[in-house]
Design an enzyme around this catalytic site. Structure first.
Site, PDB file in Angstrom:
ATOM      1  N   LYS A  58       0.852  -1.193   0.000  1.00  0.00           N
ATOM      2  CA  LYS A  58       0.000   0.000   0.000  1.00  0.00           C
ATOM      3  C   LYS A  58       0.893   1.251   0.000  1.00  0.00           C
ATOM      4  CE  LYS A  58      -4.249   1.771   1.011  1.00  0.00           C
ATOM      5  NZ  LYS A  58      -5.475   1.576   0.308  1.00  0.00           N
ATOM      6  N   LYS A  80     -10.819 -12.207  -7.277  1.00  0.00           N
ATOM      7  CA  LYS A  80     -12.000 -11.437  -7.666  1.00  0.00           C
ATOM      8  C   LYS A  80     -11.618 -10.122  -8.316  1.00  0.00           C
ATOM      9  CE  LYS A  80     -13.461 -12.432  -3.753  1.00  0.00           C
ATOM     10  NZ  LYS A  80     -13.931 -12.542  -2.378  1.00  0.00           N
ATOM     11  N   LYS A 132      -2.608 -14.953 -10.078  1.00  0.00           N
ATOM     12  CA  LYS A 132      -3.394 -15.636  -9.044  1.00  0.00           C
ATOM     13  C   LYS A 132      -4.881 -15.399  -9.293  1.00  0.00           C
ATOM     14  CE  LYS A 132      -4.712 -14.577  -4.455  1.00  0.00           C
ATOM     15  NZ  LYS A 132      -4.710 -13.855  -3.253  1.00  0.00           N
TER      16      LYS A 132
HETATM   17  P1  ADP Z   1      -9.333 -12.880  -3.272  1.00  0.00           P
HETATM   18  O1  ADP Z   1      -7.887 -12.705  -3.650  1.00  0.00           O
HETATM   19  O2  ADP Z   1     -10.113 -13.520  -4.381  1.00  0.00           O
HETATM   20  O3  ADP Z   1      -9.959 -11.606  -2.748  1.00  0.00           O
HETATM   21  P2  ADP Z   1      -9.077 -13.632  -0.496  1.00  0.00           P
HETATM   22  O4  ADP Z   1      -7.837 -12.825  -0.368  1.00  0.00           O
HETATM   23  O5  ADP Z   1     -10.329 -13.127   0.155  1.00  0.00           O
HETATM   24  O6  ADP Z   1      -9.353 -13.906  -2.058  1.00  0.00           O
HETATM   25  O7  ADP Z   1      -8.749 -15.095   0.048  1.00  0.00           O
HETATM   26  C1  ADP Z   1      -9.484 -15.904   0.936  1.00  0.00           C
HETATM   27  C2  ADP Z   1      -8.703 -17.203   1.187  1.00  0.00           C
HETATM   28  O8  ADP Z   1      -8.530 -17.940  -0.028  1.00  0.00           O
HETATM   29  C3  ADP Z   1      -7.285 -16.988   1.745  1.00  0.00           C
HETATM   30  O9  ADP Z   1      -6.954 -18.061   2.628  1.00  0.00           O
HETATM   31  C4  ADP Z   1      -6.426 -17.030   0.515  1.00  0.00           C
HETATM   32  O10 ADP Z   1      -5.084 -17.389   0.811  1.00  0.00           O
HETATM   33  C5  ADP Z   1      -7.137 -18.103  -0.322  1.00  0.00           C
HETATM   34  N1  ADP Z   1      -6.972 -17.834  -1.753  1.00  0.00           N
HETATM   35  C6  ADP Z   1      -7.482 -16.783  -2.434  1.00  0.00           C
HETATM   36  N2  ADP Z   1      -7.171 -16.833  -3.739  1.00  0.00           N
HETATM   37  C7  ADP Z   1      -6.428 -17.963  -3.876  1.00  0.00           C
HETATM   38  C8  ADP Z   1      -5.791 -18.582  -5.001  1.00  0.00           C
HETATM   39  N3  ADP Z   1      -5.871 -18.055  -6.220  1.00  0.00           N
HETATM   40  N4  ADP Z   1      -5.104 -19.719  -4.793  1.00  0.00           N
HETATM   41  C9  ADP Z   1      -5.031 -20.274  -3.554  1.00  0.00           C
HETATM   42  N5  ADP Z   1      -5.613 -19.747  -2.463  1.00  0.00           N
HETATM   43  C10 ADP Z   1      -6.301 -18.611  -2.609  1.00  0.00           C
END
Ligand code: ADP
Ligand code: TRP
Length: 353
Positions: free
Chosen positions: A118, A214, A211
């Site tokens: 950030k 969303k 990765k």
């Molecule tokens: P996003 O990046 O879609 O907003 P979050 O950060 O809310 O997802 O992640 C929620 C959980 O899912 C965490 O434990 C995160 O490490 C796991 N996670 C999110 N995206 C992935 C991914 N592409 N591969 C593996 N684990 C993931």
């Protein structure tokens, strides 16, 4: 039985995609066979970015429903070994955070990714709130309050677990000897280990590059309408060197096969891989198979979604029972912490024992 805590933040819009499922929820389900599991919706953590009442409410409701549905779809309503709760229903996490702040070196938190990233993007320090800066300490409190042996998360969270471990070590060192020792004679906190299975540490998105996330628009949804999921599957990266269906194709880096390895039937997937390498099957056919496999894999979860969505009292009951159980564990830990640091004294009139 070993114990773990993990949490998901209701950021974005609160929905879960197959990356969240493979990297997080599926691991929780696997570990629940022989672990005491504390699973929370980290609504306090969401406050760093969501400062709009309606949005926070909606996201939190969505995430609760998404996560619970996936768990219930595979494990049934009794959710064996799982305590599912909302972080803000256990305010003791915040008390522990306040205490841990005092054994946490500033430098340790300054090195944390969320804050550093950030800082790299923002020009003004005033655009970064203390909640974000202090995020890892709240996360440490979440983990340590349940004396978690391990913490299943995606690789992006590894640093936070290491920070929690450092904080626990410092606390144990400062308060773990001589007169200041906890009443039990043992150190207060268990040192947590991250649990990050290699094959799902980072699930790549449908673009095949970044990765799945969303915010990057490269996801495959779980609970959306079939047409949306179909569109996401049809837009998945395959093999750009392959122009015609009878050209030999590559499996490595081909996201359709990456996902099929998780969601397809093994024998059928191996057969399709052979056909694909020899140019005997079209992209469209393998994508259709992926689409069918996903719908089949999540059939029960998609049914549970409808059931739970139409029964808010049931969801409430699960959360209430979860919060009560979590609170009772957290209170025990806080009693030890208060004693160890000297918040209790001869005038104390209240004990959580
Ligand atoms: P996003 O990046 O879609 O907003 P979050 O950060 O809310 O997802 O992640 C929620 C959980 O899912 C965490 O434990 C995160 O490490 C796991 N996670 C999110 N995206 C992935 C991914 N592409 N591969 C593996 N684990 C993931
Ligand atoms: N920070 C985690 C995420 O964004 C969510 C989280 C909050 C968490 N507290 C936790 C994960 C404690 C594991 C343990 O995904």
């Amino acid at each position: 039985m070993k114990r773990f805590l993990s949490g998901i933040t209701p950021s974005g819009d609160g929905t879960l995609h197959i990356g969240n499922y493979l990297g997080a929820v599926k691991q929780f389900i696997k570990l629940s066979v022989n672990h005491d599991c504390y699973l929370m919706v980290a609504d306090l953590h969401a406050l760093t970015t969501i400062q709009n009442k309606e949005q926070l409410q909606k996201n939190t409701e969505t995430l609760i429903l998404n996560e619970l549905t996936l768990l219930v779809g595979e494990l049934g309503l009794s959710l064996p070994n799982i305590t599912f709760f909302r972080q803000s229903d256990v305010p003791l996490h915040a008390e522990l955070q306040t205490i841990l702040n005092n054994v946490t070196p500033l430098g340790l938190i300054k090195r944390a990714h969320a804050y550093k990233d950030k800082l790299a993007k923002e020009t003004a320090l005033d655009d970064i709130n203390m909640g974000l800066f202090n995020y890892p300490v709240l996360m440490a409190a979440d983990i340590l309050i349940y004396k978690s042996d391990l913490v299943p998360v995606g690789r992006d969270q590894k640093q936070h677990i290491e920070i929690a471990r450092d904080i626990a070590e410092r606390f144990n060192k400062i308060y773990g000897s001589g007169k200041r020792k906890a009443a039990s004679g043992k150190t207060v906190f268990t040192l947590p280990e991250p649990y990050i299975p290699e094959d799902v540490a980072v699930v790549l998105g449908t673009d095949g590059k970044r990765k799945m996330s969303k915010s990057l628009g490269n996801i495959i949804s779980i609970f959306e309408d079939e047409e949306i999921i179909k569109k996401q599957v049809m837009g998945t990266f395959t093999d750009p060197t392959r122009i015609h269906a009878d050209d030999p194709g590559h499996i490595e880096g081909n996201m359709v096969f990456t996902y099929l390895d998780f969601f397809g039937v093994k024998g059928k997937v191996e057969e399709l891989k052979g056909f694909y390498r020899r140019g005997q099957v079209s992209d469209m056919e393998v994508k259709n198979y992926l689409f069918e496999s996903l719908l089949k894999y999540f059939t029960k979860a998609r049914e549970s979604y409808k059931e739970l969505n139409s029964n808010p009292a049931l969801v409430q009951k699960i959360l209430q029972e979860g919060a009560e159980k979590a609170r009772s564990f957290a209170e025990k830990t806080l009693t030890e912490v208060r004693e160890a640091i000297g918040l209790t004294n001869k005038y104390s009139f209240f004990s959580y024992n």
